[in-house]
Design a protein around this motif. Structure first.
Motif, PDB file in Angstrom:
ATOM      1  N   VAL A   1       0.843  -1.197   0.000  1.00 31.32           N
ATOM      2  CA  VAL A   1       0.000   0.000   0.000  1.00 31.32           C
ATOM      3  C   VAL A   1       0.876   1.245   0.000  1.00 31.32           C
ATOM      4  O   VAL A   1       0.585   2.232  -0.690  1.00 31.32           O
ATOM      5  CB  VAL A   1      -0.957  -0.016   1.206  1.00 31.32           C
ATOM      6  CG1 VAL A   1      -1.777   1.276   1.269  1.00 31.32           C
ATOM      7  CG2 VAL A   1      -1.886  -1.229   1.143  1.00 31.32           C
TER       8      VAL A   1
ATOM      9  N   THR B   1       0.690   4.369  -2.716  1.00 31.11           N
ATOM     10  CA  THR B   1       0.417   5.759  -2.339  1.00 31.11           C
ATOM     11  C   THR B   1       1.621   6.642  -2.648  1.00 31.11           C
ATOM     12  O   THR B   1       1.455   7.818  -3.012  1.00 31.11           O
ATOM     13  CB  THR B   1       0.047   5.875  -0.851  1.00 31.11           C
ATOM     14  OG1 THR B   1       1.076   5.288  -0.042  1.00 31.11           O
ATOM     15  CG2 THR B   1      -1.281   5.187  -0.569  1.00 31.11           C
TER      16      THR B   1
ATOM     17  N   LYS C   1      -4.617   8.258   3.939  1.00 33.84           N
ATOM     18  CA  LYS C   1      -5.992   8.176   4.434  1.00 33.84           C
ATOM     19  C   LYS C   1      -7.003   8.374   3.302  1.00 33.84           C
ATOM     20  O   LYS C   1      -8.033   7.698   3.257  1.00 33.84           O
ATOM     21  CB  LYS C   1      -6.223   9.211   5.535  1.00 33.84           C
ATOM     22  CG  LYS C   1      -5.571   8.847   6.864  1.00 33.84           C
ATOM     23  CD  LYS C   1      -5.966   9.829   7.958  1.00 33.84           C
ATOM     24  CE  LYS C   1      -5.357   9.419   9.284  1.00 33.84           C
ATOM     25  NZ  LYS C   1      -5.706  10.371  10.370  1.00 33.84           N
TER      26      LYS C   1
ATOM     27  N   ILE D   1      -6.988   5.128   1.153  1.00 33.44           N
ATOM     28  CA  ILE D   1      -7.664   4.021   1.838  1.00 33.44           C
ATOM     29  C   ILE D   1      -9.175   4.217   1.793  1.00 33.44           C
ATOM     30  O   ILE D   1      -9.941   3.277   1.552  1.00 33.44           O
ATOM     31  CB  ILE D   1      -7.166   3.887   3.286  1.00 33.44           C
ATOM     32  CG1 ILE D   1      -5.702   3.424   3.294  1.00 33.44           C
ATOM     33  CG2 ILE D   1      -8.034   2.914   4.084  1.00 33.44           C
ATOM     34  CD1 ILE D   1      -5.028   3.518   4.646  1.00 33.44           C
TER      35      ILE D   1
ATOM     36  N   THR E   1     -11.589   1.595  -0.249  1.00 35.40           N
ATOM     37  CA  THR E   1     -12.588   0.840   0.505  1.00 35.40           C
ATOM     38  C   THR E   1     -13.987   1.088  -0.027  1.00 35.40           C
ATOM     39  O   THR E   1     -14.812   0.169  -0.114  1.00 35.40           O
ATOM     40  CB  THR E   1     -12.517   1.205   1.996  1.00 35.40           C
ATOM     41  OG1 THR E   1     -11.172   1.026   2.462  1.00 35.40           O
ATOM     42  CG2 THR E   1     -13.438   0.329   2.826  1.00 35.40           C
TER      43      THR E   1
ATOM     44  N   THR F   1     -10.578  -2.766   2.827  1.00 38.23           N
ATOM     45  CA  THR F   1      -9.446  -1.852   2.874  1.00 38.23           C
ATOM     46  C   THR F   1      -8.333  -2.414   1.993  1.00 38.23           C
ATOM     47  O   THR F   1      -8.276  -3.633   1.746  1.00 38.23           O
ATOM     48  CB  THR F   1      -8.905  -1.698   4.303  1.00 38.23           C
ATOM     49  OG1 THR F   1      -8.362  -2.960   4.734  1.00 38.23           O
ATOM     50  CG2 THR F   1      -9.995  -1.250   5.273  1.00 38.23           C
ATOM     51  N   PRO F   2      -7.432  -1.567   1.493  1.00 38.47           N
ATOM     52  CA  PRO F   2      -6.357  -2.105   0.650  1.00 38.47           C
ATOM     53  C   PRO F   2      -5.493  -3.141   1.359  1.00 38.47           C
ATOM     54  O   PRO F   2      -5.065  -4.112   0.730  1.00 38.47           O
ATOM     55  CB  PRO F   2      -5.559  -0.856   0.254  1.00 38.47           C
ATOM     56  CG  PRO F   2      -6.044   0.248   1.118  1.00 38.47           C
ATOM     57  CD  PRO F   2      -7.421  -0.105   1.557  1.00 38.47           C
ATOM     58  N   LYS F   3      -5.251  -2.968   2.639  1.00 38.69           N
ATOM     59  CA  LYS F   3      -4.425  -3.943   3.362  1.00 38.69           C
ATOM     60  C   LYS F   3      -5.110  -5.304   3.413  1.00 38.69           C
ATOM     61  O   LYS F   3      -4.488  -6.343   3.155  1.00 38.69           O
ATOM     62  CB  LYS F   3      -4.129  -3.443   4.773  1.00 38.69           C
ATOM     63  CG  LYS F   3      -3.204  -4.352   5.559  1.00 38.69           C
ATOM     64  CD  LYS F   3      -2.864  -3.758   6.918  1.00 38.69           C
ATOM     65  CE  LYS F   3      -1.937  -4.681   7.702  1.00 38.69           C
ATOM     66  NZ  LYS F   3      -1.589  -4.102   9.035  1.00 38.69           N
TER      67      LYS F   3
END
Length: 272
Positions: A178, A182, A190, A193, A197, A203-205
């Motif tokens: 991630v 970014t 933020k 994300i 989402t 979420t990307p994670k």
């Protein structure tokens, strides 16, 4: 068993990766654990106007939905009734592709199963009727494709940063994080994300973790003798222990238990 698939061309194919028809009248009547893929899907039960899902593996905790339902992006396994796979049609959305059909509801659908009529109203039942009336499996897939194409809202194509991130995460040549994405976008984490989402439902994670888990399943499905340490290294896990921990978190099983019990990829019978 009769299994037919169709990959729709653009523009629909940009957002829907696969349409499929499955008929298997001899399936045993039992519960089956479905493992997370990180993508969304639409399901139409042609045998009865109902779909059932279960919290965990407990048949007493059943949720009954209409015969057309949306499965949001999941990062946990869930349980279905195998009997409902005896005659079913489905659409697999490309990662982030469901957003053009469901808009802001996409995020709320994450981890959920929802009757399509809660989102599309009376049209959900009409979609099922059109698919039922089609005379052949190929015609049923064309009917579903036409219904989805009619709902395709190109004004919802979303943030290009999310499309860039999904392409980066899918790049087999490099394990992008991630932070990598970014950094290349020059975008506040933020904000990225939040946008990711909203459009993907995870979420990307969490999405990247599920994707890595699916890469491990691909290694297992090759049918070769499996070296768990080798799979862990090839899929970017820190070590074999971390791989097994992550696998159990997503599948509720160890890798060895999965290989022994699976019926097909991502599907594990719970009894019978």
């Amino acid at each position: 068993m009769h299994f037919v698939t169709y990959a729709p061309p653009p523009p629909l194919g940009r957002f829907v990766s696969l349409l499929w028809y499955y008929a298997a009248p001899e399936l045993p009547d039992l519960l089956e654990r479905v493992l997370p893929t990180g993508s969304m899907s639409l399901l139409i039960n042609l045998a009865e106007d109902e779909l059932r899902s279960y919290d965990g593996d407990d048949p007493a905790r059943c949720r009954r939905l209409g015969g057309v339902a949306v499965c949001g992006a999941h990062a946990e396994h869930f349980t279905i009734d195998t009997a409902e796979q005896r005659l079913i049609v489905g659409a697999e959305f490309a990662p982030g592709g469901a957003f053009v059909f469901f808009g802001p509801e996409t995020e709320a659908l994450g981890g959920e199963h929802v009757s399509l009529d809660a989102l599309w109203g009376r049209e959900a039942g009409l979609v099922r009727e059109r698919v039922l009336e089609a005379p052949t499996p190929d015609a049923k897939l064309r009917a579903l494709g036409a219904a989805l194409a009619a709902r395709l809202d190109r004004s919802r194509e979303g943030d290009p940063a999310v499309a860039f991130a999904l392409a980066a995460f899918a790049d087999p040549r490099r394990a992008y994080t991630v932070g990598d994405v970014t950094g290349q976008l020059g975008m506040p984490p933020k904000r990225f994300i939040r946008s990711f989402t909203e459009q993907v439902g995870l979420t990307p994670k969490r999405y990247c973790r599920v994707r890595r888990f699916q890469q491990a399943l691909t290694s297992i499905e090759r049918g070769e003798r499996v070296s768990w340490a080798g799979v862990a290294a090839a899929c970017g896990y820190y070590d074999q222990a971390h791989f097994i921990h992550d696998f159990r978190a997503f599948a509720g099983l160890t890798p060895t238990e999965y290989t022994a019990r699976r019926r097909e990829r991502n599907h594990v019978p719970l009894g019978g």
